[in-house]
Scaffold this motif. Structure first.
Motif, mmCIF file in Angstrom:
data_model
loop_
_atom_site.group_PDB
_atom_site.id
_atom_site.type_symbol
_atom_site.label_atom_id
_atom_site.label_comp_id
_atom_site.label_asym_id
_atom_site.label_seq_id
_atom_site.Cartn_x
_atom_site.Cartn_y
_atom_site.Cartn_z
ATOM 1 N N PRO A 1 0.799 -1.227 0.000
ATOM 2 C CA PRO A 1 0.000 0.000 0.000
ATOM 3 C C PRO A 1 0.828 1.272 0.000
ATOM 4 O O PRO A 1 0.268 2.369 -0.126
ATOM 5 C CB PRO A 1 -0.824 -0.117 1.289
ATOM 6 C CG PRO A 1 -0.009 -0.983 2.190
ATOM 7 C CD PRO A 1 0.671 -1.958 1.283
ATOM 8 N N ARG A 2 2.137 1.169 0.132
ATOM 9 C CA ARG A 2 2.987 2.357 0.194
ATOM 10 C C ARG A 2 3.917 2.501 -1.013
ATOM 11 O O ARG A 2 4.477 3.571 -1.225
ATOM 12 C CB ARG A 2 3.840 2.340 1.468
ATOM 13 C CG ARG A 2 3.025 2.473 2.747
ATOM 14 C CD ARG A 2 3.903 2.346 3.979
ATOM 15 N NE ARG A 2 3.133 2.592 5.197
ATOM 16 C CZ ARG A 2 2.412 1.668 5.817
ATOM 17 N NH1 ARG A 2 2.364 0.434 5.315
ATOM 18 N NH2 ARG A 2 1.743 1.961 6.919
ATOM 19 N N ARG A 3 4.094 1.423 -1.778
ATOM 20 C CA ARG A 3 5.044 1.460 -2.900
ATOM 21 C C ARG A 3 4.319 1.132 -4.190
ATOM 22 O O ARG A 3 3.855 0.008 -4.389
ATOM 23 C CB ARG A 3 6.178 0.453 -2.682
ATOM 24 C CG ARG A 3 7.178 0.860 -1.631
ATOM 25 C CD ARG A 3 8.398 -0.048 -1.691
ATOM 26 N NE ARG A 3 8.088 -1.418 -1.279
ATOM 27 C CZ ARG A 3 8.898 -2.454 -1.503
ATOM 28 N NH1 ARG A 3 10.037 -2.278 -2.163
ATOM 29 N NH2 ARG A 3 8.565 -3.650 -1.076
ATOM 30 N N LYS A 4 4.212 2.135 -5.062
ATOM 31 C CA LYS A 4 3.553 1.923 -6.340
ATOM 32 C C LYS A 4 4.328 0.886 -7.156
ATOM 33 O O LYS A 4 5.528 1.005 -7.359
ATOM 34 C CB LYS A 4 3.479 3.248 -7.095
ATOM 35 C CG LYS A 4 2.625 3.214 -8.342
ATOM 36 C CD LYS A 4 2.558 4.583 -8.989
ATOM 37 C CE LYS A 4 1.823 5.560 -8.096
ATOM 38 N NZ LYS A 4 1.716 6.889 -8.728
ATOM 39 N N HIS A 5 3.636 -0.141 -7.607
ATOM 40 C CA HIS A 5 4.215 -1.240 -8.381
ATOM 41 C C HIS A 5 5.316 -1.973 -7.623
ATOM 42 O O HIS A 5 6.170 -2.634 -8.233
ATOM 43 C CB HIS A 5 4.758 -0.737 -9.721
ATOM 44 C CG HIS A 5 3.725 -0.174 -10.627
ATOM 45 N ND1 HIS A 5 2.616 -0.876 -11.028
ATOM 46 C CD2 HIS A 5 3.619 1.049 -11.208
ATOM 47 C CE1 HIS A 5 1.875 -0.122 -11.828
ATOM 48 N NE2 HIS A 5 2.451 1.058 -11.939
ATOM 49 N N GLY A 6 5.315 -1.876 -6.308
ATOM 50 C CA GLY A 6 6.334 -2.553 -5.534
ATOM 51 C C GLY A 6 5.738 -3.696 -4.712
ATOM 52 O O GLY A 6 4.547 -3.684 -4.390
#
Length: 336
Positions: A102-107
């Protein structure tokens, strides 16, 4: 980094339709659910069928067939029945922004320094392969990810090859192509990079290509139509939208610089049988509007291509942005 691109001429015949490499086919258009994120999945599918689309690019996400929620197999079977009832084909896409973190886009990505985080991305892709098999999908789409800070390029390529190996094994067992997408700003950013990955992996059969037509306009040294011709033997999935040179921003048709009839003529001539999916995730707030307007545009461009004599578009004269460079816009390389 520069990689030699092999000639497509030796392999084109095997990728073309039985009538020959120059025989046009009727293209099959879809729309991506990442551009319909405010709709329930069933409503989105019904909308696309009503509008006359041939299929859907289904991004596995929390709002649309969540790959991490319970009872995935049962939920997938329900979607499969719905797709069949509506007469829609499907390609499974894995570009959800926050599905794993929820904190890292595409991660995390396939290149993440942490081995356990890389394993989470691998697990998602293997799940996607299973979903695709149960849906009767044409392919599973994926991408490499951005090279993490502090990671050298050789290490990144090694990680990519290692992490994709179990996914390719699953794809081979399921007889579902894995279609890797060159993405501006990522490790695997260009068609040349795709061929570099093929060589690293030894050219495995399940490994195919997702070609984003806008990305060709943005980054490749060849015109989009020439990119289609060069990519034909490995083409398993196509995404399409308008775009400008050097700016990675997905645009509605007519807002960018792409001349679409030559692109569609080139695509039809290859005998490509998969879906060509409209990719407008940043326009999801007005998704039904853009879905309604995109298909008539593409059909008109297809008719124009069929009735006009188009010469192959010349290679773009503008210099390509540096390899792997993110765009100058806020959309960037990993924010679709």
């Amino acid at each position: 980094m520069s990689h030699e691109v092999p000639s497509a001429s030796a392999d084109l015949a095997s990728a073309a339709s039985p009538a020959g490499p120059d025989a046009p086919t009727s293209l099959r258009f879809g729309y991506g659910t990442n551009g319909l994120a405010d709709l329930r999945l069933d409503d989105a599918l019904a909308l696309l069928a009503d509008l006359g689309y041939d299929g859907v690019g289904l991004t596995l996400d929390h709002m649309h067939l969540d790959p991490l929620a319970p009872d995935l197999a049962a939920r997938t079977r329900r979607v499969a029945r719905r797709l069949d009832a509506l007469g829609l084909g499907v390609t499974v896409e894995t570009g959800a922004r926050y599905v794993l973190d929820p904190r890292r886009k595409h991660g995390p990505s396939l290149l993440d320094p942490d081995v356990d985080d890389r394993a989470r991305r691998v697990d998602l892709l293997v799940r996607a392969v299973r979903v695709a098999a149960d849906l009767g999908a044409h392919a599973v789409h994926c991408f490499s990810g951005i090279v993490p800070e502090g990671t050298d390029t050789d290490t990144a390529w090694q990680r990519l090859a290692e992490t994709l190996t179990p996914v390719l094994d699953a794809a081979g067992s399921a007889d579902i192509p894995l279609a890797v997408e060159p993405e501006p700003g990522h490790l695997l950013a260009t068609l040349a990079d795709f061929h570099h990955l093929r060589r690293l992996l030894g050219g495995p059969g399940p490994l195919g290509l997702t070609l984003d037509i806008g990305h060709c306009q943005c980054l490749e040294p060849l015109s989009p139509a020439d990119c289609v011709r060069d990519a034909a033997p490995w083409l398993r999935h196509v995404q399409i939208e308008d775009m400008r040179r050097g700016v990675h921003e997905h645009l509605p048709f007519g807002d960018g610089e792409i001349d679409f009839p030559p692109v569609l003529a080139a695509l039809a001539a290859t005998g490509y049988q998969g879906l060509t999916v409209v990719e407008l995730p940043r326009h999801s707030h007005a998704g039904p509007h853009f879905a309604a307007h995109s298909l008539p545009f593409l059909r008109h461009a297809e008719r124009t291509a069929a009735t006009a004599s188009h010469q192959p578009a010349p290679a773009l004269q503008q210099a390509a942005p540096p390899h792997g460079a993110p765009s100058a816009t806020s959309e960037g390389s990993s924010t679709r």
